[in-house]
Structure formats: structure tokens, C-alpha cells
Design a protein around this motif. Structure first.
Motif, PDB file in Angstrom:
ATOM      1  N   GLU A 152     -40.831   6.329 -21.578  1.00  0.00           N
ATOM      2  CA  GLU A 152     -42.018   5.009 -21.682  1.00  0.00           C
ATOM      3  C   GLU A 152     -43.482   5.889 -21.588  1.00  0.00           C
ATOM      4  OE1 GLU A 152     -41.194   1.454 -19.311  1.00  0.00           O
ATOM      5  OE2 GLU A 152     -39.132   1.620 -20.552  1.00  0.00           O
ATOM      6  N   ARG A 153     -43.692   6.395 -20.483  1.00  0.00           N
ATOM      7  CA  ARG A 153     -44.979   7.208 -20.518  1.00  0.00           C
ATOM      8  C   ARG A 153     -45.233   7.816 -21.665  1.00  0.00           C
ATOM      9  NH1 ARG A 153     -48.060  11.274 -19.329  1.00  0.00           N
ATOM     10  NH2 ARG A 153     -46.460  12.793 -19.100  1.00  0.00           N
ATOM     11  N   LEU A 154     -44.453   8.916 -21.877  1.00  0.00           N
ATOM     12  CA  LEU A 154     -44.922   9.890 -23.110  1.00  0.00           C
ATOM     13  C   LEU A 154     -44.927   9.306 -24.268  1.00  0.00           C
ATOM     14  CD1 LEU A 154     -42.566  13.126 -21.796  1.00  0.00           C
ATOM     15  CD2 LEU A 154     -45.093  13.033 -21.891  1.00  0.00           C
ATOM     16  N   PHE A 155     -43.971   8.751 -24.645  1.00  0.00           N
ATOM     17  CA  PHE A 155     -43.791   8.058 -26.031  1.00  0.00           C
ATOM     18  C   PHE A 155     -44.877   7.124 -26.158  1.00  0.00           C
ATOM     19  CE2 PHE A 155     -38.991   9.404 -25.706  1.00  0.00           C
ATOM     20  CZ  PHE A 155     -39.436  10.496 -26.163  1.00  0.00           C
ATOM     21  N   GLY A 156     -45.510   6.470 -25.058  1.00  0.00           N
ATOM     22  CA  GLY A 156     -46.499   5.363 -25.011  1.00  0.00           C
ATOM     23  C   GLY A 156     -47.722   6.166 -25.416  1.00  0.00           C
ATOM     24  N   ALA A 168     -46.144   3.061 -34.007  1.00  0.00           N
ATOM     25  CA  ALA A 168     -44.866   3.335 -34.871  1.00  0.00           C
ATOM     26  C   ALA A 168     -43.861   4.517 -34.439  1.00  0.00           C
ATOM     27  CB  ALA A 168     -45.498   3.507 -36.196  1.00  0.00           C
ATOM     28  N   LEU A 169     -44.734   5.715 -33.926  1.00  0.00           N
ATOM     29  CA  LEU A 169     -44.050   6.547 -33.301  1.00  0.00           C
ATOM     30  C   LEU A 169     -43.756   6.405 -32.113  1.00  0.00           C
ATOM     31  CD1 LEU A 169     -46.180   9.992 -34.578  1.00  0.00           C
ATOM     32  CD2 LEU A 169     -43.796   9.213 -35.196  1.00  0.00           C
ATOM     33  N   GLU A 170     -44.320   5.932 -31.417  1.00  0.00           N
ATOM     34  CA  GLU A 170     -43.753   5.329 -29.820  1.00  0.00           C
ATOM     35  C   GLU A 170     -42.379   4.624 -30.110  1.00  0.00           C
ATOM     36  OE1 GLU A 170     -44.879   2.544 -26.246  1.00  0.00           O
ATOM     37  OE2 GLU A 170     -46.205   2.585 -27.851  1.00  0.00           O
ATOM     38  N   ALA A 171     -42.443   3.662 -30.940  1.00  0.00           N
ATOM     39  CA  ALA A 171     -41.228   2.861 -31.336  1.00  0.00           C
ATOM     40  C   ALA A 171     -40.073   3.600 -31.800  1.00  0.00           C
ATOM     41  CB  ALA A 171     -41.670   1.762 -32.061  1.00  0.00           C
TER      42      ALA A 171
END
Length: 182
Positions: A87-91, A96-99
Motif C-alpha cells: 500500500e505504501r509503495l504503490f501509493g 491508475a498505476l497504483e490500482a
């Protein structure tokens, strides 16, 4: 992503000279997906989705480090630590990329889709090949029973019966070479 090169695994590179890093592992299994895609039991597999999963699934190790598969204590809170890191990194990415990355990471972890089960098969197979090729440097010191290796790796069969047969041969050769205990 550069930091993944500084996360060292228990596996050694095949010449036994040093530990493999997680970036090398991710690259290796992503290429395995392309080369071995015909070995999947699923027909019509989305190989690009498999490759994406394999390239991002270990990114959480940037914060958590590599959790050794056979370390019972370290695995107790692995899911919690890795979820927080994902959640931290992809946040940090655009929404769109996070999801997309979070969904791919969760799909890999759940191992429910044909793509995820095949990706997990490759992720399980690669260390076995490294153990044998490096003559157990790095793994031998842990004195892991063969039965525990089989139990930890039998998920390979969910993605590919052919690769599971190959994995069993490698496990047997590794046991015969004294890399695992009987």
C-alpha cells in the motif's frame, strides 16, 4: 525499484559466488514465464499479465526484505508487513498505476487465477533450480528436510503439472546431492 537490487535472498547465483538479489530473481522468473509459457496447464494464458505479476510481486521486499520461505518465525507476520508495504509503495504511483500494481500484487498473493497460479509455479521453481546449480551453497546450512521442501513447493502443480514433475526431479537430485536432509 533500484533498491530491489540491494535485497539479498538466501539463494546464491549459480556459480555460488554470492547471494542472488531480488531484482535478479524477478528478472529470471519473468524470462522463465516467456520461455515456459507453453508449460502452463491453463489455455489462453495472458502471459503479459504473468510477467507483470512476476516483475512487481517482490517490490514489497524493498521495505520488508526477503522473508526466507523456511523461517517459521519471520513468516508469522509476513502478510501484514508486505500488505502495508504494498500500500505504501504503490501509493507513491499515479492512481491508475497504483490500482493496477496493487491489484496485480494481490492477485499473485491470492494464487486464484490461472495467471497467478502459473506465476507462483515459476516463483517456486526458480529457487529449486538455483539450489541444485549452486550445489546448495546458501541453502545447505539450513538443513531443510526434503519433505518440507516438497510441502512448500507442491503449489507448483497448480500452475503446471509438467513443471511440478520437473521440480520433483530437481528436489530428488538435490536430496541425493545432500542439499536437503532425508
Amino acid at each position: 525499484i533500484e533498491k530491489l537490487k540491494m535485497v539479498y535472498r538466501q539463494n546464491m547465483v549459480v556459480d555460488g559466488s554470492r547471494q542472488e538479489n531480488s531484482a535478479e530473481h524477478s528478472w529470471h522468473i519473468a524470462l522463465m514465464a516467456v520461455v515456459l509459457s507453453d508449460c502452463s496447464d491453463a489455455k489462453g494464458l495472458d502471459i503479459l499479465r504473468v510477467v507483470k505479476m512476476l516483475l512487481i510481486h517482490d517490490l514489497v521486499e524493498i521495505d520488508t526484505g526477503d522473508t526466507f520461505l523456511y523461517d517459521v518465525e519471520a513468516n508469522k507476520d509476513k502478510e501484514q508487513r508486505e500488505n502495508a508495504t504494498a500500500e505504501r509503495l504503490f501509493g507513491l504511483l499515479p492512481r491508475a498505476l497504483e490500482a493496477e500494481f496493487l491489484a496485480l500484487w494481490r492477485e499473485f498473493e491470492a494464487r486464484e487465477t490461472p495467471e497467478a497460479t502459473f506465476a507462483a509455479s515459476l516463483d517456486g521453481l526458480q529457487p529449486l533450480m538455483n539450489h541444485l546449480a549452486s550445489k546448495g551453497v546458501g541453502i545447505f546450512k539450513h538443513r531443510i528436510p526434503t519433505s518440507r521442501v516438497v510441502e512448500s513447493k507442491n503449489h507448483i502443480a497448480r500452475g503446471s503439472r509438467e513443471l511440478w514433475e520437473f521440480a520433483q526431479e530437481i528436489i530428488q537430485q538435490s536430496e541425493d546431492a545432500g542439499l536437503y536432509t532425508r
